[in-house]
Design a protein around this motif. Structure first.
Motif, PDB file in Angstrom:
ATOM      1  N   TYR A  61     -35.694 -40.691  37.576  1.00  0.00           N
ATOM      2  CA  TYR A  61     -34.461 -41.439  37.340  1.00  0.00           C
ATOM      3  C   TYR A  61     -33.802 -40.991  36.035  1.00  0.00           C
ATOM      4  CZ  TYR A  61     -31.104 -45.204  36.951  1.00  0.00           C
ATOM      5  OH  TYR A  61     -29.934 -45.909  36.842  1.00  0.00           O
ATOM      6  N   SER A  62     -34.602 -40.777  35.006  1.00  0.00           N
ATOM      7  CA  SER A  62     -34.028 -40.348  33.729  1.00  0.00           C
ATOM      8  C   SER A  62     -33.462 -38.931  33.826  1.00  0.00           C
ATOM      9  CB  SER A  62     -35.060 -40.441  32.607  1.00  0.00           C
ATOM     10  OG  SER A  62     -36.070 -39.483  32.780  1.00  0.00           O
ATOM     11  N   GLU A  63     -34.003 -38.119  34.725  1.00  0.00           N
ATOM     12  CA  GLU A  63     -33.539 -36.739  34.873  1.00  0.00           C
ATOM     13  C   GLU A  63     -32.367 -36.596  35.840  1.00  0.00           C
ATOM     14  OE1 GLU A  63     -37.017 -34.610  36.109  1.00  0.00           O
ATOM     15  OE2 GLU A  63     -37.959 -34.756  34.139  1.00  0.00           O
ATOM     16  N   MET A  64     -32.380 -37.378  36.940  1.00  0.00           N
ATOM     17  CA  MET A  64     -31.382 -37.140  37.984  1.00  0.00           C
ATOM     18  C   MET A  64     -30.592 -38.374  38.406  1.00  0.00           C
ATOM     19  SD  MET A  64     -33.815 -36.519  41.325  1.00  0.00           S
ATOM     20  CE  MET A  64     -35.103 -35.588  40.544  1.00  0.00           C
ATOM     21  N   GLY A  65     -30.871 -39.501  37.800  1.00  0.00           N
ATOM     22  CA  GLY A  65     -30.127 -40.702  38.165  1.00  0.00           C
ATOM     23  C   GLY A  65     -30.552 -41.243  39.519  1.00  0.00           C
ATOM     24  N   THR A  66     -29.590 -41.650  40.312  1.00  0.00           N
ATOM     25  CA  THR A  66     -29.875 -42.358  41.563  1.00  0.00           C
ATOM     26  C   THR A  66     -29.952 -41.447  42.786  1.00  0.00           C
ATOM     27  OG1 THR A  66     -27.526 -42.806  41.861  1.00  0.00           O
ATOM     28  CG2 THR A  66     -28.828 -44.494  40.734  1.00  0.00           C
ATOM     29  N   LYS A  67     -30.495 -40.292  42.651  1.00  0.00           N
ATOM     30  CA  LYS A  67     -30.643 -39.377  43.793  1.00  0.00           C
ATOM     31  C   LYS A  67     -31.927 -39.722  44.546  1.00  0.00           C
ATOM     32  CE  LYS A  67     -27.800 -35.793  41.886  1.00  0.00           C
ATOM     33  NZ  LYS A  67     -27.680 -34.410  41.466  1.00  0.00           N
ATOM     34  N   TRP A  68     -31.876 -40.862  45.234  1.00  0.00           N
ATOM     35  CA  TRP A  68     -33.060 -41.401  45.914  1.00  0.00           C
ATOM     36  C   TRP A  68     -33.578 -40.458  46.987  1.00  0.00           C
ATOM     37  CZ3 TRP A  68     -34.090 -44.638  42.414  1.00  0.00           C
ATOM     38  CH2 TRP A  68     -33.127 -45.488  41.868  1.00  0.00           C
ATOM     39  N   SER A  69     -32.682 -39.780  47.700  1.00  0.00           N
ATOM     40  CA  SER A  69     -33.138 -38.888  48.774  1.00  0.00           C
ATOM     41  C   SER A  69     -33.874 -37.673  48.206  1.00  0.00           C
ATOM     42  CB  SER A  69     -31.980 -38.459  49.664  1.00  0.00           C
ATOM     43  OG  SER A  69     -31.008 -37.771  48.922  1.00  0.00           O
ATOM     44  N   VAL A  70     -33.456 -37.201  47.046  1.00  0.00           N
ATOM     45  CA  VAL A  70     -34.170 -36.090  46.409  1.00  0.00           C
ATOM     46  C   VAL A  70     -35.557 -36.567  45.969  1.00  0.00           C
ATOM     47  CG1 VAL A  70     -34.170 -34.480  44.459  1.00  0.00           C
ATOM     48  CG2 VAL A  70     -32.034 -34.973  45.670  1.00  0.00           C
ATOM     49  N   MET A  71     -35.602 -37.750  45.364  1.00  0.00           N
ATOM     50  CA  MET A  71     -36.891 -38.320  44.957  1.00  0.00           C
ATOM     51  C   MET A  71     -37.793 -38.514  46.171  1.00  0.00           C
ATOM     52  SD  MET A  71     -35.934 -41.193  42.150  1.00  0.00           S
ATOM     53  CE  MET A  71     -34.372 -41.077  41.319  1.00  0.00           C
ATOM     54  N   SER A  72     -37.192 -38.923  47.282  1.00  0.00           N
ATOM     55  CA  SER A  72     -37.946 -39.131  48.513  1.00  0.00           C
ATOM     56  C   SER A  72     -38.628 -37.840  48.956  1.00  0.00           C
ATOM     57  CB  SER A  72     -37.007 -39.633  49.614  1.00  0.00           C
ATOM     58  OG  SER A  72     -37.660 -39.676  50.849  1.00  0.00           O
ATOM     59  N   GLN A  73     -37.915 -36.752  48.883  1.00  0.00           N
ATOM     60  CA  GLN A  73     -38.493 -35.463  49.271  1.00  0.00           C
ATOM     61  C   GLN A  73     -39.612 -35.054  48.320  1.00  0.00           C
ATOM     62  OE1 GLN A  73     -35.059 -32.937  49.313  1.00  0.00           O
ATOM     63  NE2 GLN A  73     -34.323 -33.743  51.260  1.00  0.00           N
ATOM     64  N   LEU A  74     -39.428 -35.313  47.037  1.00  0.00           N
ATOM     65  CA  LEU A  74     -40.434 -34.921  46.049  1.00  0.00           C
ATOM     66  C   LEU A  74     -41.707 -35.765  46.147  1.00  0.00           C
ATOM     67  CD1 LEU A  74     -38.048 -34.408  43.004  1.00  0.00           C
ATOM     68  CD2 LEU A  74     -39.211 -32.615  44.311  1.00  0.00           C
ATOM     69  N   LEU A  75     -41.534 -37.059  46.402  1.00  0.00           N
ATOM     70  CA  LEU A  75     -42.682 -37.967  46.465  1.00  0.00           C
ATOM     71  C   LEU A  75     -43.235 -38.154  47.877  1.00  0.00           C
ATOM     72  CD1 LEU A  75     -41.409 -40.772  44.054  1.00  0.00           C
ATOM     73  CD2 LEU A  75     -43.201 -39.089  43.593  1.00  0.00           C
ATOM     74  N   ARG A  76     -42.475 -37.682  48.875  1.00  0.00           N
ATOM     75  CA  ARG A  76     -42.833 -37.893  50.283  1.00  0.00           C
ATOM     76  C   ARG A  76     -42.941 -39.389  50.604  1.00  0.00           C
ATOM     77  NH1 ARG A  76     -47.830 -35.571  51.585  1.00  0.00           N
ATOM     78  NH2 ARG A  76     -47.317 -35.993  53.739  1.00  0.00           N
ATOM     79  N   ARG A  77     -42.009 -40.154  50.053  1.00  0.00           N
ATOM     80  CA  ARG A  77     -41.912 -41.596  50.283  1.00  0.00           C
ATOM     81  C   ARG A  77     -40.510 -41.905  50.783  1.00  0.00           C
ATOM     82  NH1 ARG A  77     -46.066 -45.197  49.706  1.00  0.00           N
ATOM     83  NH2 ARG A  77     -47.501 -44.601  48.074  1.00  0.00           N
ATOM     84  N   PRO A  78     -40.324 -43.003  51.515  1.00  0.00           N
ATOM     85  CA  PRO A  78     -38.975 -43.355  51.967  1.00  0.00           C
ATOM     86  C   PRO A  78     -38.034 -43.618  50.784  1.00  0.00           C
ATOM     87  CG  PRO A  78     -40.628 -44.625  53.160  1.00  0.00           C
ATOM     88  CD  PRO A  78     -41.340 -43.913  52.044  1.00  0.00           C
ATOM     89  N   ALA A  79     -36.828 -43.097  50.874  1.00  0.00           N
ATOM     90  CA  ALA A  79     -35.841 -43.265  49.801  1.00  0.00           C
ATOM     91  C   ALA A  79     -35.570 -44.741  49.531  1.00  0.00           C
ATOM     92  CB  ALA A  79     -34.547 -42.542  50.159  1.00  0.00           C
ATOM     93  N   ASN A  80     -35.509 -45.531  50.585  1.00  0.00           N
ATOM     94  CA  ASN A  80     -35.242 -46.958  50.431  1.00  0.00           C
ATOM     95  C   ASN A  80     -36.367 -47.651  49.659  1.00  0.00           C
ATOM     96  OD1 ASN A  80     -33.227 -48.879  51.029  1.00  0.00           O
ATOM     97  ND2 ASN A  80     -34.535 -49.788  52.587  1.00  0.00           N
TER      98      ASN A  80
END
Length: 117
Positions: A61-80
């Protein structure tokens, strides 16, 4: 219902959600897409987040803000799941950290030095 959606998605892929909804019959395309991405996608991990993942979310979040779908791909967790976790508890944790780190050096805590003329 989920088995039906899984079968239709395996047949049509992840691109034609409106058609998938029509074929499903009980959900519209948007509902099918949300069900897939939040509950059924076999590439994602479901269940509680770990403390390590919480830390990763804060870092992302500190690096990319609210890019939940990108975080989802990195963590392999649902964006929601990531978004809800952030707003329900991690944002408060981040705010506490920020206030603790800045309280020692905030402008109000510094004494003004009078300069003579």
């Amino acid at each position: 219902e989920d088995e039906r959606l899984l079968a239709i998605v395996s047949e049509l892929g992840l691109k034609y959600w409106k058609l998938i909804g029509i074929r499903h019959g009980l959900r519209d395309g948007k509902q099918c897409r949300e069900r897939w991405h939040n509950h059924l996608n076999p590439e994602l991990i479901y269940g509680p987040l770990t403390p390590e993942e919480d830390e990763q979310i804060l870092t992302f979040y500190s690096e990319m803000g609210t890019k939940w779908s990108v975080m989802s791909q990195l963590l392999r967790r649902p964006a929601n799941l990531i978004k809800n976790r952030y707003y329900s508890s991690l944002s408060k944790k981040r705010d506490r950290r920020t206030s603790e780190n800045s309280s020692c050096c905030s402008p109000r805590s510094k004494k003004r030095i009078k300069r003579g003329k």
